[in-house]
Design an enzyme around this catalytic site. Sequence first.
Site, short mmCIF file in Angstrom:
data_model
loop_
_atom_site.label_atom_id
_atom_site.label_comp_id
_atom_site.label_asym_id
_atom_site.label_seq_id
_atom_site.Cartn_x
_atom_site.Cartn_y
_atom_site.Cartn_z
N ASN A 29 -0.94 -3.57 16.24
CA ASN A 29 -1.05 -4.03 14.85
C ASN A 29 0.09 -3.41 14.04
OD1 ASN A 29 -1.91 -4.71 12.30
ND2 ASN A 29 -3.52 -3.13 12.25
N ALA B 136 -0.30 4.43 -1.62
CA ALA B 136 -1.06 5.49 -2.28
C ALA B 136 -1.20 6.74 -1.41
CB ALA B 136 -2.44 4.97 -2.66
N THR C 126 -6.82 2.25 4.28
CA THR C 126 -6.10 1.01 3.96
C THR C 126 -7.03 -0.05 3.34
OG1 THR C 126 -6.38 0.53 6.31
CG2 THR C 126 -4.20 1.22 5.60
N HIS D 213 30.47 24.52 2.76
CA HIS D 213 31.50 25.30 3.46
C HIS D 213 31.00 25.67 4.85
CE1 HIS D 213 32.23 26.41 -0.82
NE2 HIS D 213 30.96 26.74 -0.79
N GLN E 11 -5.26 3.37 -6.76
CA GLN E 11 -6.24 3.23 -5.68
C GLN E 11 -7.62 3.71 -6.13
OE1 GLN E 11 -5.15 4.06 -1.66
NE2 GLN E 11 -7.18 4.84 -1.16
N GLY F 227 -3.24 0.71 17.14
CA GLY F 227 -4.46 -0.06 17.37
C GLY F 227 -4.07 -1.26 18.24
N LEU G 4 0.85 -1.20 0.00
CA LEU G 4 0.00 0.00 0.00
C LEU G 4 0.88 1.24 0.00
CD1 LEU G 4 -2.54 -1.13 2.75
CD2 LEU G 4 -2.32 -1.89 0.37
P1 TTP Z 1 -1.03 6.26 6.73
O1 TTP Z 1 0.36 6.41 7.25
O2 TTP Z 1 -2.14 6.17 7.68
O3 TTP Z 1 -1.37 7.44 5.71
P2 TTP Z 1 -0.44 8.28 4.79
O4 TTP Z 1 0.64 7.46 4.17
O5 TTP Z 1 -1.31 9.01 3.81
O6 TTP Z 1 0.26 9.30 5.77
P3 TTP Z 1 -0.34 10.63 6.50
O7 TTP Z 1 -1.31 10.15 7.51
O8 TTP Z 1 0.90 11.22 7.09
O9 TTP Z 1 -0.94 11.50 5.43
O10 TTP Z 1 -1.10 5.00 5.75
C1 TTP Z 1 -0.72 3.72 6.10
C2 TTP Z 1 -0.31 2.97 4.85
O11 TTP Z 1 -1.39 2.84 3.95
C3 TTP Z 1 0.76 3.66 4.08
O12 TTP Z 1 1.59 2.67 3.58
C4 TTP Z 1 0.05 4.36 2.96
C5 TTP Z 1 -1.13 3.48 2.71
N1 TTP Z 1 -2.34 4.18 2.31
C6 TTP Z 1 -2.86 3.94 1.05
O13 TTP Z 1 -2.29 3.19 0.25
N2 TTP Z 1 -4.03 4.57 0.71
C7 TTP Z 1 -4.68 5.41 1.54
O14 TTP Z 1 -5.75 5.94 1.17
C8 TTP Z 1 -4.13 5.64 2.85
C9 TTP Z 1 -4.81 6.56 3.81
C10 TTP Z 1 -2.97 5.00 3.18
#
Ligand code: TTP
Length: 410
Positions: free
Chosen positions: A165, A8, A83, A317, A77, A141, A6
């Site tokens: 988790n 995105a 997630t 420098h 996505q 969590g 993941l």
């Molecule tokens: P998070 O760390 O919760 O979200 P983020 O990467 O956008 O960071 P921030 O909260 O600082 O904006 O995400 C957990 C994991 O999931 C990370 O690997 C990114 C991924 N993710 C997605 O792929 N799609 C999503 O819509 C979200 C929210 C996260």
Amino acid sequence: MKGVILAAGKGERLRPLTDDRPKVILKVANRPIIDYVLENLDPFVDEFIVVVRYEKEKLIKALGDEFNGKPITYVEQLPGKGTAKAIESAKGSVGDEEFIAVNGDIYFEIDGVKELVSTFRKEKADAALLVKEFDDLSQFGKIEVEGNRVKAVLEKPGRVSGYANLGVYIFRPEVFEFIEKTPLSERGEYEITDTLNLMIEEGKTVVYAPYSGYWNDIGRPWNLLELNEYLLKTKLRHSIRGIVEEGATIVPPVEIGEGTVVRSGAYIIGPVKIGKNSRIGPNCFIRPYTSIGDNCHVGNAVEIKNSIIMDNSNAPHLNYVGDSIIGENSNLGAGTITANLRHDRGNVRVEIKGKLEDSGRHKLGAIIGHGVKIGINVSIYPGRKIGSGSFIGPGAIVDRNVPPKSLLIV
Ligand code: TTP
């Protein structure tokens, strides 16, 4: 088995380093974060599926279409955040067998995946997740367990101890039915932890595998420094591929890439990693837990410690860079100094998404984005961020965060 990664997310908490790129391609110990994920999944999977959205072209360019000879497929996505949405986006690509799903912004080691795969198979489970015991779960969590089963996933349980988790899962394709039923959470995301609770409520076998190795969730800038320190401390092998002039001192372990020249009078105390085609010295002091990328210049009378300097950046420098991160293509003017310690010796606080957060660190310097040009004799307060593409004029005192693409002239 396929590995779904993941990647995105926008990584807003990691601004300014994510101003113009996804966080998983930020380099720690001179390798993109996502490389470590791919490497640790590699023995268990035959294909990688990377879920992308934010600045996806940069991610695809950085990663290419294979890793260790295994194909990487990119999927966009689906609309919506979270997630669960990200995992759902891989529905058409995982086939009809179980798959591993991993947050692309975490660091973990292969033992964790081994344990998870074997627990999942032994228990003939419907889902499995990797957990780690912590004394304080207020940032995580909590996984409530009974015997070898997960009973519930609780959001932000407060200052209690227990299993957290870690963001590494195995699912069967039936998870997609549960994702479809997953409601929007309070923070406006579709969360895979809510999907797991739905599965448990409907009597599915969700198991867990405890992991005791190193794990880091790269959410905030100082997590990059923590991971950098860990990787240099535990994985770095002494290796000199570049040229070290007579009169330079290298205290192992130090890795110096091809084409890099270390000039006379440089004093480098490992663990330190320096990439390719960089120019180091003469007469500089590089202290432990420093990573310097490719095509960098660290010049005369410069001291660097416990820092990350990404590719094509210079401290040329009379600079001091302590406990700091400097993005790509950035330049410090002569005499520019980062402060890394408060006079009251309190923990350095950093503004994250508009709120001041305690970094938990006594020492934390500057967080400088990409393409930042800093003039001579600039002083930067501890924990201050300079947005990508900004220009800081000579003599400025950076005592507050500077937004991206700004001009700060005194
Ligand atoms: P998070 O760390 O919760 O979200 P983020 O990467 O956008 O960071 P921030 O909260 O600082 O904006 O995400 C957990 C994991 O999931 C990370 O690997 C990114 C991924 N993710 C997605 O792929 N799609 C999503 O819509 C979200 C929210 C996260």
